[in-house]
Scaffold this active site. Structure first.
Site, PDB file in Angstrom:
ATOM      1  N   HIS A 191       3.663   3.072  -8.884  1.00  0.00           N
ATOM      2  CA  HIS A 191       3.418   1.656  -9.173  1.00  0.00           C
ATOM      3  C   HIS A 191       4.672   1.002  -9.788  1.00  0.00           C
ATOM      4  CE1 HIS A 191      -0.594   2.203  -7.920  1.00  0.00           C
ATOM      5  NE2 HIS A 191      -1.064   2.784  -9.021  1.00  0.00           N
ATOM      6  N   TRP A 241     -10.355  -2.713  -9.649  1.00  0.00           N
ATOM      7  CA  TRP A 241     -10.866  -2.415 -10.995  1.00  0.00           C
ATOM      8  C   TRP A 241     -11.613  -1.089 -11.020  1.00  0.00           C
ATOM      9  CZ3 TRP A 241      -8.900  -5.357 -14.648  1.00  0.00           C
ATOM     10  CH2 TRP A 241      -8.562  -6.676 -14.361  1.00  0.00           C
ATOM     11  N   GLU A 249     -11.366  -5.161  -5.879  1.00  0.00           N
ATOM     12  CA  GLU A 249     -11.900  -3.792  -5.793  1.00  0.00           C
ATOM     13  C   GLU A 249     -11.072  -2.799  -6.641  1.00  0.00           C
ATOM     14  OE1 GLU A 249     -11.305  -5.600  -2.847  1.00  0.00           O
ATOM     15  OE2 GLU A 249     -13.426  -6.170  -2.743  1.00  0.00           O
ATOM     16  N   SER A 293      -6.412  -6.062  -6.126  1.00  0.00           N
ATOM     17  CA  SER A 293      -7.601  -6.652  -5.505  1.00  0.00           C
ATOM     18  C   SER A 293      -8.798  -6.621  -6.456  1.00  0.00           C
ATOM     19  CB  SER A 293      -7.949  -5.885  -4.226  1.00  0.00           C
ATOM     20  OG  SER A 293      -8.479  -4.620  -4.562  1.00  0.00           O
ATOM     21  N   ARG A 315       1.062   8.941 -10.067  1.00  0.00           N
ATOM     22  CA  ARG A 315       0.809   7.677  -9.356  1.00  0.00           C
ATOM     23  C   ARG A 315       1.469   6.480 -10.050  1.00  0.00           C
ATOM     24  NH1 ARG A 315      -3.071   7.282  -5.694  1.00  0.00           N
ATOM     25  NH2 ARG A 315      -3.538   5.147  -6.277  1.00  0.00           N
ATOM     26  N   ASP A 330       0.845  -1.193   0.000  1.00  0.00           N
ATOM     27  CA  ASP A 330       0.000   0.000   0.000  1.00  0.00           C
ATOM     28  C   ASP A 330       0.883   1.246   0.000  1.00  0.00           C
ATOM     29  OD1 ASP A 330      -2.307   1.451   0.017  1.00  0.00           O
ATOM     30  OD2 ASP A 330      -2.879   0.983   2.076  1.00  0.00           O
ATOM     31  N   GLY A 331       0.402   2.284  -0.651  1.00  0.00           N
ATOM     32  CA  GLY A 331       1.074   3.573  -0.577  1.00  0.00           C
ATOM     33  C   GLY A 331       1.893   3.958  -1.793  1.00  0.00           C
ATOM     34  N   ARG A 345     -10.695   1.686  -9.946  1.00  0.00           N
ATOM     35  CA  ARG A 345      -9.807   2.861 -10.102  1.00  0.00           C
ATOM     36  C   ARG A 345      -9.976   3.423 -11.510  1.00  0.00           C
ATOM     37  NH1 ARG A 345      -4.285   2.149  -6.751  1.00  0.00           N
ATOM     38  NH2 ARG A 345      -5.250   1.335  -4.868  1.00  0.00           N
ATOM     39  N   SER A 388      -8.558  -5.565   4.438  1.00  0.00           N
ATOM     40  CA  SER A 388      -9.046  -5.265   3.088  1.00  0.00           C
ATOM     41  C   SER A 388      -9.279  -6.518   2.236  1.00  0.00           C
ATOM     42  CB  SER A 388      -8.092  -4.313   2.366  1.00  0.00           C
ATOM     43  OG  SER A 388      -8.015  -3.099   3.042  1.00  0.00           O
ATOM     44  N   ARG A 434       0.666   7.529  -2.737  1.00  0.00           N
ATOM     45  CA  ARG A 434       1.090   8.576  -1.788  1.00  0.00           C
ATOM     46  C   ARG A 434       2.594   8.808  -1.861  1.00  0.00           C
ATOM     47  NH1 ARG A 434      -2.012   5.999   3.118  1.00  0.00           N
ATOM     48  NH2 ARG A 434      -2.304   4.382   1.550  1.00  0.00           N
ATOM     49  N   LEU A 455      12.487 -19.595  -3.045  1.00  0.00           N
ATOM     50  CA  LEU A 455      11.330 -18.901  -2.464  1.00  0.00           C
ATOM     51  C   LEU A 455      10.043 -19.300  -3.185  1.00  0.00           C
ATOM     52  CD1 LEU A 455      10.396 -16.500  -0.533  1.00  0.00           C
ATOM     53  CD2 LEU A 455      10.501 -15.083  -2.585  1.00  0.00           C
TER      54      LEU A 455
HETATM   55  C1  FPP Z   1      -0.805   0.127  -3.795  1.00  0.00           C
HETATM   56  O1  FPP Z   1      -0.668   1.485  -3.652  1.00  0.00           O
HETATM   57  C2  FPP Z   1      -0.967  -0.228  -5.219  1.00  0.00           C
HETATM   58  C3  FPP Z   1      -1.695  -1.216  -5.688  1.00  0.00           C
HETATM   59  C4  FPP Z   1      -2.425  -2.128  -4.779  1.00  0.00           C
HETATM   60  C5  FPP Z   1      -1.829  -1.439  -7.178  1.00  0.00           C
HETATM   61  C6  FPP Z   1      -0.762  -2.118  -7.945  1.00  0.00           C
HETATM   62  C7  FPP Z   1       0.439  -2.669  -7.274  1.00  0.00           C
HETATM   63  C8  FPP Z   1       1.703  -2.588  -7.764  1.00  0.00           C
HETATM   64  C9  FPP Z   1       1.977  -1.910  -9.043  1.00  0.00           C
HETATM   65  C10 FPP Z   1       2.860  -3.179  -7.033  1.00  0.00           C
HETATM   66  C11 FPP Z   1       3.160  -4.599  -7.407  1.00  0.00           C
HETATM   67  C12 FPP Z   1       3.024  -4.925  -8.788  1.00  0.00           C
HETATM   68  C13 FPP Z   1       3.198  -6.083  -9.374  1.00  0.00           C
HETATM   69  C14 FPP Z   1       3.079  -6.093 -10.824  1.00  0.00           C
HETATM   70  C15 FPP Z   1       3.515  -7.347  -8.670  1.00  0.00           C
HETATM   71  P1  FPP Z   1      -1.903   2.520  -3.821  1.00  0.00           P
HETATM   72  O2  FPP Z   1      -2.022   2.911  -5.239  1.00  0.00           O
HETATM   73  O3  FPP Z   1      -3.111   1.920  -3.209  1.00  0.00           O
HETATM   74  O4  FPP Z   1      -1.362   3.730  -2.994  1.00  0.00           O
HETATM   75  P2  FPP Z   1      -2.203   4.873  -2.258  1.00  0.00           P
HETATM   76  O5  FPP Z   1      -2.993   4.187  -1.178  1.00  0.00           O
HETATM   77  O6  FPP Z   1      -1.131   5.762  -1.709  1.00  0.00           O
HETATM   78  O7  FPP Z   1      -3.054   5.527  -3.277  1.00  0.00           O
END
Ligand code: FPP
Length: 238
Positions: free
Chosen positions: A29, A61, A59, A57, A25, A12-13, A63, A189, A16, A123
């Site tokens: 990612h 989609w 959820e 997740s 954003r 998460d984050g 976005r 979540s 931000r 792993l």
């Molecule tokens: C989390 O931050 C981001 C996500 C849950 C979306 C996608 C995840 C990634 C790109 C990382 C891993 C990717 C792969 C391909 C394994 P957020 O966008 O929810 O941040 P925020 O809460 O600060 O808006």
């Protein structure tokens, strides 16, 4: 130190973190995906055997379409990198979640990666994509009903906890010992609800792209200092 066998992480984050750097954003990612690679390496070096990350997740989609598209493109690239890492580090990769909603080329890349890495003994890395725990349980119930209807399973099948576990996406994977969530939120979540029955939780304000090997060790040390009253399957261990 008591190293957890299985660590699950709610990433998460990214957004931000990017905002704090005056960046879009999608940059968050990209760096978040890069950090997944780093943490896989660190986790294995520290003796963690299973790592599961919540990448997308059911959820997510909702976005903005542009952001979802960018994440899917990132995923396409990431799956290629991941294959190379799997080969180099003998990492076994599995995707949990409902893959049927992903684009066909992504589904094919996942199938190839899972098949390619299935016998690797490094792993064990699980990526949750289009994953939601309630949806996972719903799909498990649905598949059991179908198996009974079609005669694959007898009508008097006993529904034990082990039986349910063996029908989830995580079948064969031990329950997480430690769950980490980055970026300050303190909730599950819809992640691994069944599997986290006895899991220890660790929350940090650090945003995912900045979650370093040192941060991982901080979480592991914190976990190690706790006295667990219950084992993974519910048996009392203390
Ligand atoms: C989390 O931050 C981001 C996500 C849950 C979306 C996608 C995840 C990634 C790109 C990382 C891993 C990717 C792969 C391909 C394994 P957020 O966008 O929810 O941040 P925020 O809460 O600060 O808006």
């Amino acid at each position: 130190m008591n190293i957890p066998e299985h660590v699950a992480i709610i990433l998460d984050g990214n957004g931000r973190w990017a905002k704090s750097k005056g960046m879009p954003r999608t940059y968050g990612h990209t760096m978040g995906a890069k950090n997944v690679e780093e943490i896989c390496r660190s986790a294995w070096e520290k003796g963690i055997k299973y790592l599961t990350v919540y990448a997308f997740s059911t959820e997510n989609w909702s976005r903005p379409q542009e952001e979802v598209g960018a994440i899917m493109d990132l995923l396409r690239n990431y799956l290629k990198t991941c294959k190379k890492t799997a080969e180099k580090n003998h990492m076994r990769v599995r995707v949990i979640g409902d893959k049927t909603r992903l684009d066909p080329d992504i589904q094919a890349a996942i199938a190839e990666l899972e098949e390619f890495s299935r016998d690797f003994d490094g792993l064990s890395f699980q990526i949750a994509l289009n994953y939601g725990s309630r949806d996972e349980i719903r799909r498990a119930v649905d598949s059991v009903l179908r198996e009974i209807k079609s005669g694959v399973l007898p009508e008097d099948t006993e529904i034990t906890e082990e039986f349910i576990s063996s029908h989830l996406d995580t079948a064969g994977i031990p329950d997480p010992d430690l769950l980490i969530r980055t970026s300050g939120e303190e909730r599950l979540s819809n992640f691994l609800l069944w599997q986290c029955a006895y899991t220890e939780f660790y929350f940090t304000d650090v945003h995912w792209p900045a979650f370093s090997e040192e941060e991982l060790m901080r979480a592991v040390e914190d976990y190690s200092s706790r006295q667990r009253r219950y084992g993974k399957t519910g048996e009392q261990v203390l």
